[in-house]
Write an enzyme that holds these catalytic residues in place. Structure first.
Site, PDB file in Angstrom:
ATOM      1  N   LYS A  76       0.936  -1.004   0.007  1.00  0.00           N
ATOM      2  CA  LYS A  76      -0.034  -0.090   0.007  1.00  0.00           C
ATOM      3  C   LYS A  76       1.008   1.105   0.103  1.00  0.00           C
ATOM      4  O   LYS A  76       1.928   1.288   0.682  1.00  0.00           O
ATOM      5  CB  LYS A  76      -0.885   0.085   1.340  1.00  0.00           C
ATOM      6  CG  LYS A  76      -1.937   1.224   1.331  1.00  0.00           C
ATOM      7  CD  LYS A  76      -2.717   0.861   2.459  1.00  0.00           C
ATOM      8  CE  LYS A  76      -3.801   1.842   2.874  1.00  0.00           C
ATOM      9  NZ  LYS A  76      -4.750   1.704   3.985  1.00  0.00           N
TER      10      LYS A  76
ATOM     11  N   SER B 254      -9.509   1.836   2.936  1.00  0.00           N
ATOM     12  CA  SER B 254      -8.848   2.467   2.089  1.00  0.00           C
ATOM     13  C   SER B 254      -7.601   1.550   1.351  1.00  0.00           C
ATOM     14  O   SER B 254      -7.144   2.252   0.404  1.00  0.00           O
ATOM     15  CB  SER B 254      -7.918   3.557   2.849  1.00  0.00           C
ATOM     16  OG  SER B 254      -7.107   2.903   3.910  1.00  0.00           O
TER      17      SER B 254
ATOM     18  N   SER C 199      -9.594  -0.710   7.126  1.00  0.00           N
ATOM     19  CA  SER C 199      -9.280  -0.521   5.805  1.00  0.00           C
ATOM     20  C   SER C 199      -8.234  -1.792   5.323  1.00  0.00           C
ATOM     21  O   SER C 199      -8.263  -1.764   3.847  1.00  0.00           O
ATOM     22  CB  SER C 199      -8.362   0.688   5.617  1.00  0.00           C
ATOM     23  OG  SER C 199      -8.851   1.872   5.617  1.00  0.00           O
TER      24      SER C 199
HETATM   25  N1  GLN Z   1     -13.081   4.018   6.503  1.00  0.00           N
HETATM   26  C1  GLN Z   1     -12.264   4.284   7.520  1.00  0.00           C
HETATM   27  C2  GLN Z   1     -11.885   5.816   7.466  1.00  0.00           C
HETATM   28  O1  GLN Z   1     -12.176   6.439   6.626  1.00  0.00           O
HETATM   29  C3  GLN Z   1     -11.154   3.439   8.018  1.00  0.00           C
HETATM   30  C4  GLN Z   1      -9.938   3.723   7.292  1.00  0.00           C
HETATM   31  C5  GLN Z   1      -8.563   2.976   7.922  1.00  0.00           C
HETATM   32  O2  GLN Z   1      -8.867   1.778   8.223  1.00  0.00           O
HETATM   33  N2  GLN Z   1      -7.511   3.412   7.219  1.00  0.00           N
HETATM   34  O3  GLN Z   1     -11.122   6.209   8.320  1.00  0.00           O
END
Ligand code: GLN
Length: 475
Positions: free
Chosen positions: A76, A151, A175
């Site tokens: 990532k 994400s 994410s």
């Molecule tokens: N969807 C969550 C957010 O927007 C999780 C993001 C993550 O785990 N990095 O913060």
């Protein structure tokens, strides 16, 4: 090239001469080219990966390959890899190159993994659909009109479409697990403190964890045990020695705690509901115990998560000032305008929203009403989670309330997007381990993921229970 599901199968084929690392890397590069429309990769390190593949092929010949020899992996774009660009899918880090390698990445390299590139993601890992990247959205390979989740969307699609064998993501509120569920993969959010965060670009430091996205549970276990364990560079990592989950796997009869409010939630998609119910029935048929518990805090999970993570983000992201690295505005005239213009030009809308929200909840007038209160609620949620897990082996809830949604469906409505995290943020708030495993598909072929949560550092149990669920789903 076959669509391998396990590293052990790749290694068997390399040993028998059916394939080799150079061939594998070449096939992945060709597939990345053919699947450019998915927008999974931000950069492919083709030449370097081919050189490394030739070295690993030699290691197979001389009988000294590492545990990950033959595994081609993507990172990532928020993981540092020395001498390689990293941007958190943000314009603010334009041109920035890592000056050191993340511990988790180094441990994969030490076992002869081949790193092929960096994957698209939501900017600074803030999002649930991968539509917040400065480099355009990632598309789900099963239906390119749908999101892959976020994400870590690029990491998920890279594995889903067999553009690499496995990938790393980061999970602050879901994410890894949510894109795993939307793409039909295994995704682990390890216990906070199992895997070093050294070299992970911080979003919300008391929530962030690195974890693997894979086609098989076996690979998920392998990558986790290689990355886990003490690290001098990260004081929040537990000093317990790195566990050997594979060697210690066992089977048994388990007690599953099901959250009543989750399976009765009005927003739960009919497919997700019926799959969960049929899994519960099969568990009981197979002699496991299923109990139900009330979690009166469900509606507090998402607000608590967003107050605390935005507060931490506003502090973490203050380092992107236009002075030290990344983008500096061409229009800046003095120090003040360097800060404001560089940030205004460099950060995307969602990141700005969160920095402002975080600054607000930390401001002296509102600190007690929001930040301090959210910290207290975090402790209550943590205690309740521990209490439930003291009476059960695992909590069972769907990873997401719906299968992958359409691109654009939620992107104009931040609250609707935040609610996509409803079932995943609990494990980050409480810190315990959680995994999403692919259990079924809808009639139109969209994957559905089931989430299992165990207690702190109970990854062994989490993997054992997951094996049992898989056995049941495949029987
Ligand atoms: N969807 C969550 C957010 O927007 C999780 C993001 C993550 O785990 N990095 O913060």
């Amino acid at each position: 090239m076959s669509n391998y599901r396990r590293i052990s199968d790749i290694q068997a084929d390399i040993r028998s001469g059916k394939t080799n690392c150079v061939q594998l890397v070449k096939s992945y590069i060709a597939r990345i080219e053919e699947n450019k429309h998915l927008n999974a990769f931000l950069e492919v390190w083709a030449e370097e990966a081919l050189e490394k593949a030739a070295v690993i092929d030699q290691k197979f010949k001389s009988g000294t390959p590492g545990h990950l020899a033959g595994a081609v992996i993507a990172l990532k774009d928020n993981l540092a890899y020395k001498g390689h660009k990293v941007s958190a899918a943000s314009n603010i880090l334009q041109g920035f190159e890592s000056v050191f390698t993340a511990t988790a990445v180094q441990r994969l390299l030490d076992e002869d993994a081949i790193i092929l590139g960096r994957t698209n993601c939501d900017e600074f890992a803030m999002g649930a659909s991968n539509e917040n990247s400065a480099f355009g959205p990632v598309r789900n390979a099963i239906d390119p009109e749908r999101v892959p989740g976020g994400s870590s969307g690029g990491s998920a699609v890279a594995v889903q479409a067999h553009l690499v064998h496995a990938s790393l993501g980061s999970d602050t509120g879901g994410s890894i697990r949510q894109p795993a569920a939307f793409c039909g993969l295994f995704g682990l959010k390890p216990t906070y403190g199992l895997i070093s965060r050294w070299g992970l670009l911080a979003y919300a430091s008391s929530f962030d964890q690195i974890g693997p996205l894979t086609h098989s549970l076996e690979d998920n276990i392998l990558l986790t045990e290689i990355m886990a364990g003490p690290d001098e560079q990260d004081a929040t990592v537990s000093d317990r020695p790195a566990p050997q989950y594979h060697a210690n796997q066992s089977a048994g009869k388990y007690t599953f705690a099901v959250m009543r409010q989750a399976i009765e939630h009005p927003g739960l998609d009919a497919n997700v509901k019926s799959e969960t119910e049929s899994l519960i029935k099969s568990l009981i048929d197979q002699g496991h115990t299923v109990t139900y518990f009330d979690f009166e805090y469900l509606d507090y999970l998402v607000p608590t998560y967003y107050v605390l993570t935005t507060a931490e983000a506003s502090s973490n992201l203050s380092r992107y000032s236009g002075l030290l690295y990344g983008h500096r505005s061409q229009h800046a005239k003095d120090l003040e305008s360097t800060f404001t213009l560089s940030r205004s030009e460099g950060f995307g809308e969602e990141v700005k929203r969160r920095i402002m929200l975080g600054t607000f909840v930390l401001s002296s007038d509102y600190y007690d009403a929001y930040y301090s209160k959210a910290q207290k609620v975090r402790r209550i949620i943590q205690n309740k989670t521990r209490e439930v897990l003291s009476g059960a082996d695992a909590i069972l809830i769907p990873t997401t309330s719906t299968p992958a949604f359409k691109l654009g469906e939620k992107s104009k409505d931040p609250i609707a997007m935040y609610l996509a995290d409803l079932f995943t943020v609990q494990a980050n708030i409480a810190g315990n381990c959680a995994i999403s495993i692919p259990v079924a598909k809808t009639a139109t072929g969209l994957p559905l993921g089931m989430q299992l949560m165990c207690g702190d550092f109970e990854e062994q149990k989490l993997f054992d229970v997951s094996s049992e669920i898989l056995r049941i789903c495949n029987s």
